[in-house]
Design a protein around this motif. Structure first.
Motif, PDB file in Angstrom:
ATOM      1  N   MET A 473       0.836  -1.197   0.000  1.00  0.00           N
ATOM      2  CA  MET A 473       0.000   0.000   0.000  1.00  0.00           C
ATOM      3  C   MET A 473       0.872   1.249   0.000  1.00  0.00           C
ATOM      4  O   MET A 473       1.848   1.351   0.738  1.00  0.00           O
ATOM      5  N   LEU A 474       0.499   2.209  -0.856  1.00  0.00           N
ATOM      6  CA  LEU A 474       1.137   3.517  -0.895  1.00  0.00           C
ATOM      7  C   LEU A 474       0.126   4.573  -0.468  1.00  0.00           C
ATOM      8  O   LEU A 474      -1.043   4.505  -0.866  1.00  0.00           O
ATOM      9  N   ARG A 475       0.575   5.497   0.328  1.00  0.00           N
ATOM     10  CA  ARG A 475      -0.236   6.688   0.597  1.00  0.00           C
ATOM     11  C   ARG A 475       0.556   7.887   0.130  1.00  0.00           C
ATOM     12  O   ARG A 475       1.679   8.103   0.575  1.00  0.00           O
ATOM     13  N   ASN A 476      -0.028   8.646  -0.765  1.00  0.00           N
ATOM     14  CA  ASN A 476       0.669   9.790  -1.360  1.00  0.00           C
ATOM     15  C   ASN A 476       2.027   9.374  -1.899  1.00  0.00           C
ATOM     16  O   ASN A 476       3.022  10.074  -1.749  1.00  0.00           O
ATOM     17  N   GLU A 477       2.041   8.142  -2.469  1.00  0.00           N
ATOM     18  CA  GLU A 477       3.210   7.570  -3.148  1.00  0.00           C
ATOM     19  C   GLU A 477       4.327   7.181  -2.184  1.00  0.00           C
ATOM     20  O   GLU A 477       5.464   6.966  -2.602  1.00  0.00           O
ATOM     21  N   GLU A 478       3.994   7.050  -0.899  1.00  0.00           N
ATOM     22  CA  GLU A 478       4.952   6.572   0.105  1.00  0.00           C
ATOM     23  C   GLU A 478       4.475   5.218   0.620  1.00  0.00           C
ATOM     24  O   GLU A 478       3.280   5.021   0.871  1.00  0.00           O
ATOM     25  N   GLU A 479       5.391   4.276   0.800  1.00  0.00           N
ATOM     26  CA  GLU A 479       5.028   2.961   1.316  1.00  0.00           C
ATOM     27  C   GLU A 479       4.563   3.066   2.770  1.00  0.00           C
ATOM     28  O   GLU A 479       5.216   3.700   3.597  1.00  0.00           O
ATOM     29  N   ILE A 480       3.414   2.445   3.067  1.00  0.00           N
ATOM     30  CA  ILE A 480       2.907   2.417   4.434  1.00  0.00           C
ATOM     31  C   ILE A 480       2.408   1.013   4.750  1.00  0.00           C
ATOM     32  O   ILE A 480       2.288   0.160   3.862  1.00  0.00           O
ATOM     33  N   ALA A 481       2.067   0.782   6.009  1.00  0.00           N
ATOM     34  CA  ALA A 481       1.728  -0.560   6.473  1.00  0.00           C
ATOM     35  C   ALA A 481       0.239  -0.845   6.446  1.00  0.00           C
ATOM     36  O   ALA A 481      -0.586   0.044   6.688  1.00  0.00           O
ATOM     37  N   PHE A 482      -0.106  -2.096   6.158  1.00  0.00           N
ATOM     38  CA  PHE A 482      -1.437  -2.613   6.443  1.00  0.00           C
ATOM     39  C   PHE A 482      -1.477  -2.963   7.937  1.00  0.00           C
ATOM     40  O   PHE A 482      -0.417  -3.180   8.555  1.00  0.00           O
ATOM     41  N   PRO A 483      -2.650  -3.067   8.526  1.00  0.00           N
ATOM     42  CA  PRO A 483      -2.746  -3.345   9.971  1.00  0.00           C
ATOM     43  C   PRO A 483      -2.632  -4.821  10.318  1.00  0.00           C
ATOM     44  O   PRO A 483      -3.334  -5.324  11.199  1.00  0.00           O
ATOM     45  N   ILE A 484      -1.791  -5.534   9.602  1.00  0.00           N
ATOM     46  CA  ILE A 484      -1.598  -6.955   9.868  1.00  0.00           C
ATOM     47  C   ILE A 484      -0.101  -7.266   9.819  1.00  0.00           C
ATOM     48  O   ILE A 484       0.708  -6.432   9.425  1.00  0.00           O
ATOM     49  N   GLU A 485       0.253  -8.484  10.202  1.00  0.00           N
ATOM     50  CA  GLU A 485       1.668  -8.866  10.246  1.00  0.00           C
ATOM     51  C   GLU A 485       2.156  -9.329   8.875  1.00  0.00           C
ATOM     52  O   GLU A 485       1.391  -9.841   8.062  1.00  0.00           O
ATOM     53  N   THR A 486       3.437  -9.107   8.652  1.00  0.00           N
ATOM     54  CA  THR A 486       4.085  -9.605   7.443  1.00  0.00           C
ATOM     55  C   THR A 486       5.562  -9.821   7.747  1.00  0.00           C
ATOM     56  O   THR A 486       6.137  -9.142   8.597  1.00  0.00           O
TER      57      THR A 486
END
Length: 527
Positions: A473-486
């Motif tokens: 997921m990108l927000r405003n073209e910056e990588e951000i986290a989903f609310p789960i583990e990876t």
């Protein structure tokens, strides 16, 4: 103690109750006052300062230049605005614009390599329109009318006349452009489309279509088209089958759910948060800042008339938008924040009427209202975020369809802050999903300029190795986290992401197989 009368410009005085950081502003008027001479020792960092001082109404005044230069600050006098500047001048580059902040893309942004064997195959994007003009004639119209009355009655200052001219300039720019994308907004969206095409060119192969949707408001189809133009330019000779459309007014449960959600509209109009917000906005600090901001524009007598409720100034639709000092000051702030969206149309300098502390205050009011009306809101309700549930369902369903049919390169939807803010909350994006009951704590947990600036966008980039799927997921073209583990941040197993949100949708009553008509009914009857 000797008494003498001296004629001075009020703006040439700096009131000091202690040595430190202070705001300086000018009233733009001159009057004769009676003061008491009194020797005062002023010591800055251990060094005694020279300079004539005096006492007026029990307050000691010393020269601004002496103190400013002792603190290592440049001191300037602006004859045109009758203002003393200590350090940096107030201008329109200082920020404090909340969700009206122009798109903040960072050219130094870099991306993590995908896990071995995985390549991008599909993009799902929800975006806000780019920087825009004023949505309608209200803040400019009512404030201009107020200044015109003051001028007609001979109760306006030179600074007030300067502001009136500047608003007239803005109104000339806005003529026939209210509600539309600005030149800067077009460039923002074209840039987003261009970078997306450049970064994910391999997704756009022959035989794959692109779906581009918008709301009925003109600025979102304009944003959609600018985005597509940038995308096509970045793809060069590649030909893309683009299907563009816009939802009809009143029949859009995905990009404008707030038009349909009955209970939500009742909450937005008269929910528990409204009285709490009003109490916060009208506290002593707000009253003080409004007076500080407006007093340099009018005579004392005119300010008293405004404070007494003499004026009931209406917007173009006939709704009262200016009836007291608080509303007048807020309207001026609205002109300040929109001016940053109009840099290509003209040089507007509404920032020079504010101190930094005033801008911080008015931004906080805007942010608090957005937070409670559209965002995580109170701990007692999830209603504002739940109206985004049908859109989240569509994101999941359309991504699954892209996996099954393999005929779509991307789906790009363009909407509004009222869409991005609840969507960010429902997706449980860090910093966008924490409810707060104390307005004073909102700024510690939520930043509107980060969550929903102009041109804000959330992108799901789907990757495949031929068998399995991962998503980032990108927000405003910056990588951000989903609310789960990876184990491979920022890449997540698609099945894990899908399961997380399907579970959340089930809890709020959204059927994964529901139709557009079903979702309209759901919003009208449940949300």
């Amino acid at each position: 103690m000797n008494i003498k009368k001296i004629g001075i410009s009020v703006v040439s005085l700096t009131m000091l109750t202690s040595i430190g950081v202070f705001d300086v502003y000018g009233a733009g008027t001159k009057r004769t006052i009676e003061v008491s001479e009194q020797a005062v020792n002023v010591v800055v960092d251990g060094q005694k300062m020279d300079g004539e001082s005096f006492v007026y109404n029990g307050i000691t005044y010393v020269p601004a230049r002496v103190i400013g230069e002792a603190l290592g600050k440049k001191v300037d006098w602006d004859e045109r605005t009758q203002s003393v500047f200590v350090g940096q001048k107030m201008n329109d580059t200082q920020g404090y614009r909340g969700t009206k902040t122009p798109y903040p893309f960072d050219n130094t942004t870099s991306y993590s390599e995908a896990p071995a064997g995985y390549k991008p195959v599909f993009i799902n994007l929800v975006g806000r329109h780019g920087s825009r003009h004023l949505s309608s004639s209200k803040y400019d119209k009512t404030l201009y009318e107020l200044l015109s009355i003051a001028e007609k009655d001979g109760q306006i200052t030179n600074l007030g006349k300067e502001l009136k001219k500047e608003i007239a300039k803005l109104m000339d720019i806005e003529k026939d452009h209210y509600g539309l994308l600005s030149i800067s907004g077009g460039k923002e969206l074209k840039g987003i489309g261009s970078r997306l095409g450049h970064n994910f060119k391999d997704i756009f192969t022959d035989g794959k279509k692109v779906i581009a949707q918008a709301t009925f408001k003109d600025r979102t189809p304009q944003s959609r088209d600018q985005f597509i133009e940038g995308l096509e330019e970045s793809l060069g000779d590649k030909k893309v089958d683009i299907l563009s459309s816009a939802f009809e007014e009143g029949s859009d449960p995905y990009l404008r759910p707030y038009d349909l959600a009955t209970k939500y509209n009742e909450f937005a109009e008269d929910g528990e948060w409204v009285k709490m917000y009003e109490n916060y906005a009208t506290q002593e600090k707000g009253t003080t800042y409004a007076k500080e901001l407006l007093s340099p524009l009018f005579s004392d007598r005119f300010y008293q008339r405004l404070d007494a409720g003499e004026f009931q100034l209406k917007d173009e639709k006939g709704k009262v938008k200016l009836s007291n000092p608080t509303e007048a000051a807020s309207n001026l702030y609205e002109l300040y924040i929109i001016s940053s969206n109009l840099k290509e149309e003209g040089n507007l300098e509404f920032g020079r009427y504010f101190t930094t502390n005033q801008l911080k205050w008015y931004e906080s009011l805007d942010s608090i209202q957005d937070f409670y009306e559209k965002g995580p809101s109170l701990t007692s309700t999830d209603l504002p975020q739940n109206i985004a549930a049908p859109l989240v369902k569509e994101l999941l369903v359309s991504t699954e369809q892209s996996i099954e049919k393999k005929d779509t390169a991307g789906i790009f939807r363009f909407a509004h802050a009222e869409t991005i803010i609840p969507l960010s909350s429902f997706l449980d994006i860090a910093g966008a999903n924490v409810s707060v009951d104390n307005p004073e704590k909102v700024a510690e947990n939520w930043n509107g300029a980060e969550i929903s600036p102009m041109g804000a966008n959330i992108q799901w980039i789907l990757y495949s190795n031929g068998e399995d799927y991962m998503v980032k997921m990108l927000r405003n073209e910056e990588e951000i986290a989903f609310p789960i583990e990876t184990k491979s941040y920022p890449y997540y197993k698609w099945e894990d992401v899908k399961t997380y949100y399907e579970t959340k949708l089930e809890k709020v009553g959204v059927d994964m197989n529901s139709s557009l008509e079903d979702n309209i009914e759901l919003l009208e009857t449940k949300f």
